[in-house]
Design an enzyme around this catalytic site. Structure first.
Site, PDB file in Angstrom:
ATOM      1  CG  ASP A   1      -2.012   1.041   1.212  1.00 19.16           C
ATOM      2  OD1 ASP A   1      -2.310   1.569   0.120  1.00 19.16           O
ATOM      3  OD2 ASP A   1      -2.573   1.328   2.277  1.00 19.16           O
TER       4      ASP A   1
ATOM      5  CE1 TYR B   1      -7.972   5.240   3.304  1.00 19.71           C
ATOM      6  CE2 TYR B   1      -8.854   6.943   1.859  1.00 19.71           C
ATOM      7  CZ  TYR B   1      -8.609   6.458   3.130  1.00 19.71           C
ATOM      8  OH  TYR B   1      -9.002   7.194   4.225  1.00 19.71           O
ATOM      9  CG  HIS B   2      -3.065   3.884  -3.648  1.00 22.31           C
ATOM     10  ND1 HIS B   2      -2.123   4.900  -3.745  1.00 22.31           N
ATOM     11  CD2 HIS B   2      -4.250   4.452  -3.958  1.00 22.31           C
ATOM     12  CE1 HIS B   2      -2.717   6.017  -4.087  1.00 22.31           C
ATOM     13  NE2 HIS B   2      -4.011   5.777  -4.214  1.00 22.31           N
ATOM     14  N   PRO B   3      -4.203  -0.635  -1.842  1.00 17.06           N
ATOM     15  CG  PRO B   3      -6.069  -1.825  -1.096  1.00 17.06           C
ATOM     16  CD  PRO B   3      -5.589  -0.429  -1.381  1.00 17.06           C
TER      17      PRO B   3
END
Length: 550
Positions: A291, A465-467
């Protein structure tokens, strides 16, 4: 219920796959647990903080307590709606750096180097930035389904931020999604004519109009297996959707590995702990979780020139009314209209720090305005070496998975965050920004030494919010790879993955663009088509990167 192809997830990757398969004449059933994307909270760009905080649109996931962040549990929003996370995100459009994809290929994702993926980015884009960028269309797509635009930068702080980066010695880039990512410039967004342009608008709705695609509302419980062949998807209510050809998982980097494990595909010991029969032992399922973390560095302004004037009930009502009546005004922008990509130190070949500039001091989730008129820059390292896991909480498909990012578990993370804060302060001290700055709100001028900066990171770093990365691509002899470079789950027939789960390493910037391009390219693999011809364009790399930080 039966279709040629069954897709789980009507988000960024799944919508793109659905459209391309329908375009080729196939029947497609796309399973989606979320509902309609209609309504102003999703469609108005300026309302972006609302849908990700609404149970109607968000799965409501959070990490387990993170030891590196004072045991805080960080929110991990994922879109539960048509369009998936493209319907609840900040709409920022970043392809990633060319070297990201070259690294993928080096790690075993053959056919995914930058030269291979650039044609797919061009196929999907309808770029409206050529005039502002002064050309560069050979790097961009002009007639694809995904509209990409730039804001008008009406607030003077946007251009002041770009000018301050220039004054600090960094380049100005006319198009960070083109030849040169490094530098400061205008930020791009999936916004068109004042509205969010999600994957649902770009791909899913055109696919539905063909009559060959239907959306089936329901919670996917598991992939139905006949031995090691996927034959369909079972829903939690007992329905089964049968695939005549293949099942494609595009349920997000958190729900896709969960669904694989519920289907008996994953680390064998973990599956047995939950009473799940092992179909294929793949140790990499749910591993490699990555992330982006970021900080909000906030500054008070001398003049009342920020968006704070709208941060009250009357101001929000005026913004909403102008957007509803005319599709214009502050509500027609996500307010991320300038940005920067820099390298944290000499010896790093391409940017590893990203900036989003916002002309108000407020949390990304819309809460906790710091104080009056101000601005902030979201800043964070792009390529953390920390890795986490997604695991089952139980065998119940209705339960969210156990998410452990292991944020800040690698020592380089601390070095990179300290550099990010100090470099940001240097940029803000340049004349173009200094004239606007009244004082630093956070971290605050007293926070200077390494220990104080580290304490600030522990308490205030937030997920961007970039998994991604939990079913990564690799060669079939790689014991930790989950899918091969064509998205096929290794050891299984008739099952693919087409979302950000497959990323070997996180890309440089926001992930919506790379997630959509994954669906675009996987669609050609599913259809058995030859890949688009590789590009021969060379990206810009700082000529003195080995010895100079800027």
């Amino acid at each position: 219920m039966k279709a040629d192809f069954v897709i789980v997830g009507a988000g960024s990757g799944g919508s793109a796959v659905a459209w391309r398969l329908a375009e080729a004449g196939h029947s497609v059933a796309i399973i989606e647990y979320g509902g309609s994307d209609a309504g102003p909270f999703i469609q108005m760009p300026g309302a972006l903080s609302y849908p990700m905080n609404m149970a109607r649109y968000d799965w409501g996931m959070a990490s387990e307590p993170e030891p590196g962040l004072n045991n805080r549990r960080l929110a991990t929003p994922r879109g539960k709606v048509l369009g998936g996370s493209s319907s609840v995100n900040g709409m920022v459009y970043v392809r990633g750096h060319a070297r990201d994809y070259d690294h993928w290929a080096e790690q075993g994702a053959d056919g995914w180097a930058f030269a291979d993926v650039l044609p797919y980015f061009k196929r999907m884009e309808q770029w409206h930035g050529a005039e502002d960028a002064g050309g560069g269309a050979e790097w961009r797509g002009l007639d694809g389904p995904l509209h990409i635009s730039r804001g008008g930068r009406a607030n003077p702080l946007f251009d002041a931020f770009i000018e301050a980066g220039k004054q600090a010695g960094y380049p100005v880039t006319r198009d960070y999604n083109g030849q040169q990512q490094e530098g400061f410039g205008a930020m791009e967004a999936t916004i068109w004519r004042g509205e969010r342009w999600s994957a649902a608008k770009a791909y899913l709705k055109p696919a539905l109009r063909t009559g060959r695609v239907r959306v089936i509302r329901g919670l996917a419980a598991r992939v139905v297996m006949a031995g090691t062949r996927a034959t369909g998807v079972a829903l939690a209510d007992g329905r089964v959707v049968t695939a005549a050809r293949e099942v494609i998982l595009a349920a997000s980097s958190l729900n896709t590995p969960k669904l694989l494990m519920l289907s008996g595909i994953g680390p064998a010991d973990h599956l047995r702990e939950h009473g799940i029969a092992v179909v294929v032992d793949r140790a990499g399922v749910g591993g490699n979780l990555q992330d982006h973390l970021e900080l909000y560095l906030q500054f008070a302004t001398r003049e009342p020139i920020s968006l704070f004037k709208y941060w009250n009930l009357w101001g929000k009502a005026r913004v909403g009314a102008q957007w509803l009546l005319f599709g214009t005004g502050p509500g027609a922008s996500n307010q991320f209209e300038s940005c920067g990509f820099i390298r944290s130190a000499a010896g790093i070949d391409y940017p590893d720090i990203q900036y989003h500039f916002l002309p108000i001091a407020v949390r990304y989730d819309g809460k906790a305005v710091a104080e009056g008129h101000g601005f902030q820059t979201h800043v964070g390292p792009m390529r953390s070496k920390s890795r986490g896991t997604v695991r089952l909480r139980s065998a119940d498909p209705a339960e969210n998975p156990v998410i452990r990012f292991n944020y800040m578990s690698h020592p380089d993370d601390w070095t990179e965050f300290r550099a990010a804060i100090r470099l940001t302060r240097e940029i803000m001290a340049q004349p173009a920004m200094a004239r606007h700055v009244k004082h630093e709100i956070q971290p605050g001028e007293a926070v200077q030494d390494d220990a104080a900066l580290d304490a600030f990171v522990r308490e205030h770093a937030e997920s961007a919010y970039h998994p991604c990365g939990t079913a990564r691509m690799g060669r079939v002899d790689d014991p930790l790879a989950v899918v091969d470079p064509q998205g096929r789950v290794i050891g299984v027939q008739g099952l693919r993955v087409a979302d950000s789960s497959v990323f070997p390493r996180i890309t440089n910037g926001n992930l919506n663009g790379p997630s959509i391009v994954t669906g675009e390219k996987m669609a050609d693999h599913i259809l058995g088509r030859d890949p688009l011809p590789a590009s021969n364009l060379d990206p810009w790399i700082h000529p003195h990167w080995r010895t100079a930080q800027r």
